[in-house]
Design an enzyme around this catalytic site. Structure first.
Site, mmCIF file in Angstrom:
data_model
loop_
_atom_site.group_PDB
_atom_site.id
_atom_site.type_symbol
_atom_site.label_atom_id
_atom_site.label_comp_id
_atom_site.label_asym_id
_atom_site.label_seq_id
_atom_site.Cartn_x
_atom_site.Cartn_y
_atom_site.Cartn_z
ATOM 1 N N TYR A 169 42.755 -9.698 7.616
ATOM 2 C CA TYR A 169 43.026 -11.240 8.361
ATOM 3 C C TYR A 169 41.649 -11.091 9.387
ATOM 4 O O TYR A 169 41.426 -10.173 10.245
ATOM 5 C CB TYR A 169 44.232 -11.165 9.112
ATOM 6 C CG TYR A 169 44.532 -12.313 10.075
ATOM 7 C CD1 TYR A 169 44.624 -13.527 9.341
ATOM 8 C CD2 TYR A 169 44.474 -12.282 11.405
ATOM 9 C CE1 TYR A 169 44.953 -14.888 10.073
ATOM 10 C CE2 TYR A 169 44.746 -13.372 11.981
ATOM 11 C CZ TYR A 169 44.988 -14.580 11.538
ATOM 12 O OH TYR A 169 45.216 -15.982 12.295
ATOM 13 N N ASP A 264 35.223 -6.348 11.833
ATOM 14 C CA ASP A 264 36.145 -7.361 12.762
ATOM 15 C C ASP A 264 37.065 -6.074 13.493
ATOM 16 O O ASP A 264 38.018 -5.643 12.719
ATOM 17 C CB ASP A 264 37.060 -8.239 11.864
ATOM 18 C CG ASP A 264 38.030 -9.114 12.688
ATOM 19 O OD1 ASP A 264 38.111 -8.586 14.208
ATOM 20 O OD2 ASP A 264 38.700 -9.797 12.254
ATOM 21 N N LYS A 292 42.061 -8.878 21.683
ATOM 22 C CA LYS A 292 43.568 -8.437 21.719
ATOM 23 C C LYS A 292 43.392 -7.423 23.294
ATOM 24 O O LYS A 292 43.226 -7.872 24.206
ATOM 25 C CB LYS A 292 43.980 -7.648 20.511
ATOM 26 C CG LYS A 292 44.378 -8.763 19.478
ATOM 27 C CD LYS A 292 45.150 -8.006 18.078
ATOM 28 C CE LYS A 292 45.413 -9.242 17.349
ATOM 29 N NZ LYS A 292 44.977 -9.465 16.276
HETATM 30 C C1 LIG Z 1 44.313 -10.879 15.842
HETATM 31 C C2 LIG Z 1 42.939 -10.906 14.981
HETATM 32 C C3 LIG Z 1 42.410 -11.840 15.022
HETATM 33 C C4 LIG Z 1 42.367 -13.224 15.540
HETATM 34 O O1 LIG Z 1 42.584 -13.044 17.042
HETATM 35 P P1 LIG Z 1 43.288 -14.228 17.507
HETATM 36 O O2 LIG Z 1 43.074 -13.754 19.028
HETATM 37 O O3 LIG Z 1 44.758 -14.260 17.050
HETATM 38 O O4 LIG Z 1 42.802 -15.383 17.450
HETATM 39 C C5 LIG Z 1 40.946 -11.473 13.954
HETATM 40 N N1 LIG Z 1 40.794 -10.525 13.563
HETATM 41 C C6 LIG Z 1 41.746 -9.718 13.480
HETATM 42 C C7 LIG Z 1 41.417 -8.316 12.762
HETATM 43 C C8 LIG Z 1 42.866 -9.640 14.036
HETATM 44 O O5 LIG Z 1 43.753 -8.732 14.234
#
Ligand SMILES: *Cc1c(COP(=O)(O)O)cnc(C)c1O
Length: 456
Positions: A169, A264, A292
């Site tokens: 994701y 990511d 995060k």
């Molecule tokens: C949470 C997450 C996102 C998106 O971040 P948001 O702050 O919710 O937009 C993108 N990539 C990864 C790996 C994530 O865990």
């Protein structure tokens, strides 16, 4: 047999528990009332879909406050929390050091749309302690960071296509709401209404942990792939820990083809260690994204790379990216306060050891009972999987039917004062605020819940 079982149980698990039976459901009157109201204001009553408890029992709990490893809901129920706002709260809820710094900053105003020294301060903390980035840009969410990183990769390589993996994701930008079509290497299919088919055609989706699919994709789309994007350790669809050899292969094939590798690290950044999954694998991604934990509970994202690659971002270069609230001083302060704690000597060692002990204790119990249950874990991230497989490394290896068992477990855990994210595909997080006493309590509740899930 008995002796070896006893040995297994020596220490933490004792010989408890034995089918204590389901507990009555906790009172959710206030949460239910708030949820009914919320449904008149927001689609599904929520501002982010997974909060809606669609895959577990009952209505969402409305949280009133958090402190340390605990949260309290609107009905006054107390829980040991393993969701941690989906990852940001590595120090637990409302840590005094973060709160105090935020309040101090707020005395001087909340936003200026002009540079502040706080941005320099947070950037310096990151760049000095992370060999993967020389220059960075702050955003206000992980989605935004990833979306911008993709644009940067496209601008830098002058190529259009990107490759992602099924089971990763990357936020909700159009190019990334794409899932695998049929066949090993295919153009993606949109996974949301509203994403143009032509966008999805620029995103190739293949399975994780499959070198053949990677090779084939690079052959098929030779000189067209701007970037490959992967979660440092995929942790949004179960916890799909990749072998170091696969990550090495991935780096090499990207390098050989002039394709940028994007890690990511929105979940894994500052979680597995200060340098995230790149540090864990000793990998060298070209671009990294964080979010995060970076914001200490306030909305912050970031992408970074070498000074050369970042030189393509406006106003230095031709790749446009901006944000009214980017580098917001209050959010920067939360990040500074939180990351400062993480850099203290022994922080990760202690946290990871605590989490490992927790995960392994649960596993010993399940194994001794021959339950079809695995606790996959890395650093302070864990995932409960109802499986007998020793490894789960791609989305396809997750049995959707096993989620029924998670549903029962989730309910039993709420009724025992343990809060997990409301989906069996989500991982849990141990924070520095989880003391051994609370982890022991949580473990006991989890073992009881497992006995109920597997009750004949
Ligand atoms: C949470 C997450 C996102 C998106 O971040 P948001 O702050 O919710 O937009 C993108 N990539 C990864 C790996 C994530 O865990």
């Amino acid at each position: 047999m008995l002796e070896s079982l006893k040995k297994m149980f020596s220490g933490n698990e004792g010989d408890m528990p034995v089918n204590t039976g389901s507990k009555p459901d906790i009172s959710r009157e206030k949460s239910k009332e708030l949820y009914e109201k919320a449904k008149t204001y927001f689609p599904g009553g929520v501002n982010s879909p997974v909060r809606a408890f669609k895959s577990v029992y009952g209505t969402p709990l409305f949280i009133q406050k958090g402190d340390g490893c605990f949260v309290w809901d609107a009905d006054g129920n107390q829980f040991i929390d393993f969701c941690g706002s989906w990852g940001p709260l590595i120090l637990g809820h409302n840590p005094p050091k973060v709160r105090e710094k935020v309040i101090e900053t707020m005395q001087n105003g909340m936003s200026f749309g002009a540079p502040t020294a706080l941005e320099n301060e947070l950037a310096e903390l990151i760049i000095k302690n992370n060999k993967h980035v020389e220059k960075i840009r702050f955003t206000s969410s992980g989605t935004e960071a990833v979306m911008s990183a993709i644009r940067l990769a496209r601008g830098y390589t002058r190529r259009d296509k990107i490759l992602k993996f099924e089971g990763c994701y990357h936020g909700h930008s159009d190019s990334l709401l794409v899932k695998a079509g049929s066949g090993l290497v295919t153009f993606g299919e949109t996974s949301s209404l509203g994403v143009p088919k032509s966008f999805a055609e620029e995103t190739i989706v293949i399975p994780l942990n499959d070198t053949e699919a990677l090779t084939q994709a690079f052959a098929q789309f030779k000189d067209q792939l701007a970037a490959v994007i992967i979660e440092g350790i995929p942790a949004n669809n179960g916890l799909l820990i990749q072998d170091p050899a696969y990550i090495e292969f991935l780096q090499k094939i990207c390098k050989d083809n002039g394709t940028l590798l994007i890690f990511d690290e929105v979940i894994t950044g500052f979680r597995l260690g200060f340098e995230g999954a790149a540090g864990y694998y000793n990998a060298k991604p070209d671009i990294v994204t964080y979010g995060k934990i970076l914001g200490g509970g306030l909305p912050v994202g970031m992408y970074g790379a070498s000074a050369e690659i970042m030189g393509h971002i406006s106003p230095d270069g031709g790749v446009y990216q901006a944000g009214t609230l980017s580098g917001n001083p209050v959010a920067m302060s939360a990040g500074i306060a939180q990351l400062t704690e993480l850099l203290k000597s022994g922080f990760y060692k202690e946290l990871n050891a605590k989490a490992t002990e927790f995960a392994e204790g649960i596993q010993r119990f399940a194994t001794a009972r021959s339950y079809k249950f695995k606790v996959f874990h890395v650093g302070s991230i864990f995932w409960f999987a109802f499986t007998d497989k020793d490894k789960i490394q791609c989305a396809e290896d997750i049995d959707p039917a096993s989620m029924e068992k998670f549903k029962v477990m989730h309910r039993e855990l709420l009724n025992r004062g343990i809060y997990l994210g409301p989906s069996g595909y989500e991982v849990g997080f141990v924070s520095a605020a989880h003391t051994k006493i609370e982890l022991e309590k949580a473990k006991r509740a989890i073992l009881e819940a497992l006995d109920i899930v597997f009750r004949k």
